[in-house]
Scaffold this motif. Sequence first.
Motif, PDB file in Angstrom:
ATOM      1  N   TRP A  15       5.689   7.558  -5.252  1.00 26.19           N
ATOM      2  CA  TRP A  15       6.004   8.759  -6.031  1.00 26.19           C
ATOM      3  C   TRP A  15       4.937   9.837  -5.917  1.00 26.19           C
ATOM      4  CZ3 TRP A  15      10.825   8.396  -7.004  1.00 26.19           C
ATOM      5  CH2 TRP A  15      11.399   7.166  -7.277  1.00 26.19           C
ATOM      6  N   TRP A  16       3.756   9.486  -5.406  1.00 20.85           N
ATOM      7  CA  TRP A  16       2.646  10.436  -5.353  1.00 20.85           C
ATOM      8  C   TRP A  16       2.247  10.809  -3.936  1.00 20.85           C
ATOM      9  CZ3 TRP A  16       0.989   5.755  -8.189  1.00 20.85           C
ATOM     10  CH2 TRP A  16       1.430   5.777  -9.509  1.00 20.85           C
ATOM     11  N   LEU A  17       3.007  10.370  -2.940  1.00 21.03           N
ATOM     12  CA  LEU A  17       2.635  10.616  -1.549  1.00 21.03           C
ATOM     13  C   LEU A  17       2.567  12.107  -1.239  1.00 21.03           C
ATOM     14  CD1 LEU A  17       4.729   7.950   0.382  1.00 21.03           C
ATOM     15  CD2 LEU A  17       2.348   7.822  -0.376  1.00 21.03           C
ATOM     16  N   PRO A  18       1.677  12.485  -0.328  1.00 23.09           N
ATOM     17  CA  PRO A  18       1.632  13.887   0.101  1.00 23.09           C
ATOM     18  C   PRO A  18       2.972  14.297   0.715  1.00 23.09           C
ATOM     19  CG  PRO A  18      -0.325  12.719   0.818  1.00 23.09           C
ATOM     20  CD  PRO A  18       0.614  11.685   0.284  1.00 23.09           C
ATOM     21  N   GLY A  19       3.341  15.515   0.491  1.00 12.79           N
ATOM     22  CA  GLY A  19       4.594  16.043   1.010  1.00 12.79           C
ATOM     23  C   GLY A  19       5.288  16.876  -0.049  1.00 12.79           C
ATOM     24  N   PRO A  20       6.492  17.303   0.249  1.00 10.94           N
ATOM     25  CA  PRO A  20       7.170  18.245  -0.646  1.00 10.94           C
ATOM     26  C   PRO A  20       7.669  17.651  -1.959  1.00 10.94           C
ATOM     27  CG  PRO A  20       8.593  17.646   1.188  1.00 10.94           C
ATOM     28  CD  PRO A  20       7.244  17.025   1.457  1.00 10.94           C
ATOM     29  N   ARG A  21       7.648  16.322  -2.149  1.00 12.87           N
ATOM     30  CA  ARG A  21       8.225  15.733  -3.346  1.00 12.87           C
ATOM     31  C   ARG A  21       7.203  15.325  -4.401  1.00 12.87           C
ATOM     32  NH1 ARG A  21      11.113  10.908  -0.859  1.00 12.87           N
ATOM     33  NH2 ARG A  21       9.219  11.033   0.335  1.00 12.87           N
ATOM     34  N   GLU A  22       5.936  15.527  -4.165  1.00 17.86           N
ATOM     35  CA  GLU A  22       4.949  14.997  -5.111  1.00 17.86           C
ATOM     36  C   GLU A  22       4.947  15.762  -6.436  1.00 17.86           C
ATOM     37  OE1 GLU A  22       2.662  18.259  -3.088  1.00 17.86           O
ATOM     38  OE2 GLU A  22       3.853  16.648  -2.306  1.00 17.86           O
ATOM     39  N   PRO A  23       4.653  15.057  -7.543  1.00 18.81           N
ATOM     40  CA  PRO A  23       4.562  15.753  -8.831  1.00 18.81           C
ATOM     41  C   PRO A  23       3.254  16.545  -8.945  1.00 18.81           C
ATOM     42  CG  PRO A  23       4.110  13.424  -9.105  1.00 18.81           C
ATOM     43  CD  PRO A  23       4.515  13.623  -7.671  1.00 18.81           C
ATOM     44  N   HIS A  24       2.228  16.123  -8.227  1.00 26.01           N
ATOM     45  CA  HIS A  24       0.948  16.828  -8.168  1.00 26.01           C
ATOM     46  C   HIS A  24       0.618  17.034  -6.699  1.00 26.01           C
ATOM     47  CE1 HIS A  24       0.189  16.070 -12.398  1.00 26.01           C
ATOM     48  NE2 HIS A  24       0.433  14.790 -12.211  1.00 26.01           N
ATOM     49  N   VAL A  25      -0.237  17.978  -6.425  1.00 24.77           N
ATOM     50  CA  VAL A  25      -0.691  18.164  -5.052  1.00 24.77           C
ATOM     51  C   VAL A  25      -1.436  16.901  -4.633  1.00 24.77           C
ATOM     52  CG1 VAL A  25      -2.218  19.507  -3.561  1.00 24.77           C
ATOM     53  CG2 VAL A  25      -0.853  20.655  -5.322  1.00 24.77           C
ATOM     54  N   ALA A  26      -1.125  16.397  -3.452  1.00 29.26           N
ATOM     55  CA  ALA A  26      -1.760  15.184  -2.956  1.00 29.26           C
ATOM     56  C   ALA A  26      -2.041  15.317  -1.467  1.00 29.26           C
ATOM     57  CB  ALA A  26      -0.854  13.980  -3.209  1.00 29.26           C
ATOM     58  N   TYR A  27      -3.104  14.678  -1.023  1.00 29.13           N
ATOM     59  CA  TYR A  27      -3.484  14.662   0.381  1.00 29.13           C
ATOM     60  C   TYR A  27      -3.858  13.238   0.764  1.00 29.13           C
ATOM     61  CZ  TYR A  27      -4.269  19.578  -0.765  1.00 29.13           C
ATOM     62  OH  TYR A  27      -4.134  20.861  -1.218  1.00 29.13           O
ATOM     63  N   TRP A  28      -3.806  12.948   2.054  1.00 28.19           N
ATOM     64  CA  TRP A  28      -4.374  11.693   2.546  1.00 28.19           C
ATOM     65  C   TRP A  28      -5.859  11.904   2.750  1.00 28.19           C
ATOM     66  CZ3 TRP A  28      -1.789   7.625   1.707  1.00 28.19           C
ATOM     67  CH2 TRP A  28      -0.395   7.624   1.790  1.00 28.19           C
ATOM     68  N   ALA A  29      -6.629  10.858   2.548  1.00 27.42           N
ATOM     69  CA  ALA A  29      -8.075  10.918   2.773  1.00 27.42           C
ATOM     70  C   ALA A  29      -8.530   9.589   3.359  1.00 27.42           C
ATOM     71  CB  ALA A  29      -8.813  11.212   1.469  1.00 27.42           C
ATOM     72  N   ARG A  30      -9.647   9.636   4.054  1.00 33.87           N
ATOM     73  CA  ARG A  30     -10.237   8.434   4.644  1.00 33.87           C
ATOM     74  C   ARG A  30     -11.657   8.273   4.114  1.00 33.87           C
ATOM     75  NH1 ARG A  30     -10.441   9.817   9.894  1.00 33.87           N
ATOM     76  NH2 ARG A  30     -12.603  10.434   9.596  1.00 33.87           N
ATOM     77  N   PHE A  31     -11.941   7.096   3.588  1.00 32.77           N
ATOM     78  CA  PHE A  31     -13.282   6.756   3.127  1.00 32.77           C
ATOM     79  C   PHE A  31     -13.968   6.001   4.256  1.00 32.77           C
ATOM     80  CE2 PHE A  31     -16.190   3.609   1.330  1.00 32.77           C
ATOM     81  CZ  PHE A  31     -17.033   4.427   0.599  1.00 32.77           C
ATOM     82  N   ASP A  32     -15.063   6.560   4.773  1.00 35.26           N
ATOM     83  CA  ASP A  32     -15.829   5.946   5.860  1.00 35.26           C
ATOM     84  C   ASP A  32     -17.144   5.412   5.307  1.00 35.26           C
ATOM     85  OD1 ASP A  32     -14.032   6.657   8.048  1.00 35.26           O
ATOM     86  OD2 ASP A  32     -14.674   8.720   7.667  1.00 35.26           O
ATOM     87  N   PRO A  33     -17.269   4.091   5.191  1.00 35.04           N
ATOM     88  CA  PRO A  33     -18.521   3.546   4.655  1.00 35.04           C
ATOM     89  C   PRO A  33     -19.675   3.731   5.628  1.00 35.04           C
ATOM     90  CG  PRO A  33     -17.025   1.771   5.284  1.00 35.04           C
ATOM     91  CD  PRO A  33     -16.297   3.060   5.506  1.00 35.04           C
ATOM     92  N   HIS A  34     -20.859   3.980   5.075  1.00 39.29           N
ATOM     93  CA  HIS A  34     -22.071   4.018   5.897  1.00 39.29           C
ATOM     94  C   HIS A  34     -23.053   2.934   5.468  1.00 39.29           C
ATOM     95  CE1 HIS A  34     -24.172   6.032   2.629  1.00 39.29           C
ATOM     96  NE2 HIS A  34     -23.324   7.044   2.684  1.00 39.29           N
TER      97      HIS A  34
END
Length: 170
Positions: free
Chosen positions: A104-123
């Motif tokens: 229900w929260w995936l990025p795209g035109p149907r989300e209830p809130h603005v959403a983006y994909w992100a990548r966490f890169d551990p160091h």
Amino acid sequence: MATVYPGDHATLAGEPFALQEYYASCHANGSLTLLFLPISRHSQNILHSPAHAASISIWSDRPAASRPRVSLMGNVTVFADLSRTPDLASIQACYIAHHPDARWWLPGPREPHVAYWARFDPHSVYFVGGFGDEHYIGYIPLEMYQAALSDDDRGLSVAGRVLVDQADYI
């Protein structure tokens, strides 16, 4: 996940903020996929951090002092343009496989809130295997973490990625 309030925050500047967040182990190198919602406090703190820094704690199914857990310190890359998200279809399928309710929260035109994909890169990777007199506690080389078997190979959690080859390095 843990982040830090920005220096210009009215009342909590520089204070830590920690709250459980969804993540999915969708990358062969141990990076994690995040659903990034700018409305969230973590997202706001990450965006105000010059390094987009965060820390994610991973533990076994039921946290206990005798069970393994990992703290990953790293940086977050936000893919604000959906069409430029690397491996979009596989990232979305992997994330939904881990968190079906997140559809229900995936990025795209149907989300209830603005959403983006992100990548966490551990160091940096800090591992607590359980009790200190019986298990390893300390930093794990990033290369070891990245080379450990992926989630799909043997059904391991992110903490399990480190357990697979731990004996070879200690």
